[in-house]
Motif scaffolding. Structure first.
Motif, PDB file in Angstrom:
ATOM      1  N   ALA A  10       0.823  -1.200   0.000  1.00 47.19           N
ATOM      2  CA  ALA A  10       0.000   0.000   0.000  1.00 47.19           C
ATOM      3  C   ALA A  10       0.869   1.267   0.000  1.00 47.19           C
ATOM      4  O   ALA A  10       0.544   2.254  -0.689  1.00 47.19           O
ATOM      5  CB  ALA A  10      -0.929   0.009   1.222  1.00 47.19           C
ATOM      6  N   LYS A  11       1.961   1.243   0.760  1.00 49.26           N
ATOM      7  CA  LYS A  11       2.841   2.415   0.809  1.00 49.26           C
ATOM      8  C   LYS A  11       3.494   2.661  -0.534  1.00 49.26           C
ATOM      9  O   LYS A  11       3.574   3.814  -1.011  1.00 49.26           O
ATOM     10  CB  LYS A  11       3.913   2.212   1.886  1.00 49.26           C
ATOM     11  N   LEU A  12       3.964   1.609  -1.171  1.00 47.60           N
ATOM     12  CA  LEU A  12       4.607   1.776  -2.479  1.00 47.60           C
ATOM     13  C   LEU A  12       3.605   2.181  -3.551  1.00 47.60           C
ATOM     14  O   LEU A  12       3.942   2.962  -4.457  1.00 47.60           O
ATOM     15  CB  LEU A  12       5.337   0.477  -2.871  1.00 47.60           C
ATOM     16  N   GLU A  13       2.384   1.688  -3.456  1.00 47.91           N
ATOM     17  CA  GLU A  13       1.348   2.108  -4.394  1.00 47.91           C
ATOM     18  C   GLU A  13       1.059   3.598  -4.246  1.00 47.91           C
ATOM     19  O   GLU A  13       0.787   4.291  -5.231  1.00 47.91           O
ATOM     20  CB  GLU A  13       0.072   1.295  -4.169  1.00 47.91           C
ATOM     21  N   SER A  14       1.115   4.098  -3.004  1.00 53.54           N
ATOM     22  CA  SER A  14       0.871   5.522  -2.778  1.00 53.54           C
ATOM     23  C   SER A  14       1.980   6.375  -3.375  1.00 53.54           C
ATOM     24  O   SER A  14       1.776   7.551  -3.713  1.00 53.54           O
ATOM     25  CB  SER A  14       0.736   5.809  -1.288  1.00 53.54           C
ATOM     26  N   ILE A  15       3.167   5.781  -3.533  1.00 51.29           N
ATOM     27  CA  ILE A  15       4.309   6.515  -4.108  1.00 51.29           C
ATOM     28  C   ILE A  15       4.350   6.377  -5.629  1.00 51.29           C
ATOM     29  O   ILE A  15       4.484   7.375  -6.357  1.00 51.29           O
ATOM     30  CB  ILE A  15       5.629   6.002  -3.507  1.00 51.29           C
TER      31      ILE A  15
END
Length: 373
Positions: free
Chosen positions: A365-370
């Motif tokens: 989820a964090k990498l998708e947000s980036i």
């Protein structure tokens, strides 16, 4: 610092009563299965020495199991009541008299009434006992899913487990800060596992307790040692540089990856939870590497063979693998105050920490947000 020292699960029923005792506390009790002239010992937990106790006062029960003891206290503290060397109960003595009812037999709980501290302790134990039941049920589901090879369910349960633990920590922090002038707030901190992540809370709690309970040696010890939990790197900090050899002996530095998003991953070939998370890290690397995502893996292995074998078996295809093969005495582990793995930090292109211990879907989820999906 304290833990729930007993292997037994104690059921404690408590209430508040009494007034100021000017430092003199009276404990009266009734033991159902009396041993005439049986020893009832009040013990003081030694400050700063977890689980170590020293006898403070010894009395003897009569033929009917009645006993009474008095002790002078110079401030609130943690004690233990030892009945016949068969039953034990943790007590907080401050300024209220206590009443005890016990069976005198191993495996049974002790009822203690008389103070708000003991009432708060009962609430804490009640919550933790219920939480432990939830953990046991969760573990059964997780082990079954893992044994069946249900990767999707394992990933889903991992996310649920992390959320469950976060909920527990939030409840405990809220409870600790809500109590007024109670050593139970200090006891609560023993149920918070990753104290480095909660350093700001612990520091705030130390200020609160020092103000509310200035005459407690247990609080004094906590206040003087809370700095031990201060993390080497906090959210928003620039991660200290690391320069260690790769499997071929070439020195690789963390700073060489500036300009990219980097997962700084502490792991080891012998670490089962690390190995279980590796497939997720591999997926994220394959998905986002072309967009500027790298992994800098720091192994805490002891031998090169174990390290290299795990890299190959888990398909860790990124080039940035380093280790000095010194286990938790590694230069990197010392610099980052690592005392348990897996441990990971997500760094932005400037080397600042923007995520801590992101695993499974949380990392995704964090990498998708980036980078986007």
């Amino acid at each position: 610092m304290m833990k729930k020292f007993l292997a037994l699960t104690l059921v404690v029923f408590l209430s508040a009563c009494g007034g100021s005792n000017d430092g003199l506390i009276k404990i009266t009790g009734k033991i159902e299965n009396a041993i005439p002239q049986g020893e009832v010992i009040l013990e003081r937990f030694e400050v700063g020495q977890v689980g170590q106790v020293r006898p403070v006062e010894t009395v003897y029960s009569d033929h009917n199991g009645n006993f009474e003891l008095e002790v002078s206290v110079d401030g609130p503290g943690f004690y233990r009541l030892n009945i016949y060397n068969k039953q034990y109960e943790v007590l907080i003595l401050a300024d209220k008299n206590l009443k005890v009812e016990a069976s005198g037999e191993e495996g049974n709980g002790i009822e203690v009434t008389g103070s708000k501290d003991m009432e708060n302790m009962a609430k804490l134990y009640e919550y933790m006992d219920a939480y432990q039941v939830k953990v046991q049920e969760f573990n059964q589901k997780y082990i079954q899913a893992r044994n069946e090879g249900n990767t999707e369910l394992v990933e889903e349960l991992t996310t649920q487990g992390l959320a469950m633990e976060e909920g527990k920590v939030k409840f405990l922090k809220d409870m600790a800060m809500s109590l007024e002038g109670s050593l139970v707030s200090l006891l609560i901190t023993d149920y918070i596992p990753n104290k480095a992540d909660e350093y700001k809370f612990l520091d705030s709690l130390s200020v609160k307790l020092q103000k509310e309970i200035p005459n407690s040696s247990d609080v004094d010890y906590f206040v003087s040692n809370v700095g031990v939990f201060k993390p080497a790197v906090a959210m928003g900090d620039v991660a200290p540089n690391l320069e260690l050899p790769n499997p071929e002996g070439e020195m690789i530095s963390l700073e060489s990856l500036r300009g990219k998003y980097v997962l700084l991953d502490f792991w080891a070939g012998w670490c089962r939870p690390c190995r279980m998370e590796n497939p997720n890290v591999v997926r994220m690397y394959n998905k986002y590497n072309d967009d500027g995502f790298e992994v800098f893996s720091v192994s805490l292995d002891r031998t090169r063979n174990q390290w290299v074998d795990a890299i190959e078996k888990d398909g860790l295809v990124w080039p940035y693998h380093v280790s000095d093969l010194k286990y938790f005495q590694s230069e990197a582990a010392v610099a980052y105050k690592i005392n348990a793995i897996p441990f990971a930090l997500l760094l932005d292109p400037e080397g600042r920490v923007i995520g801590k211990n992101l695993r499974g879907r949380a990392l995704q989820a964090k990498l998708e947000s980036i980078f986007g999906e």
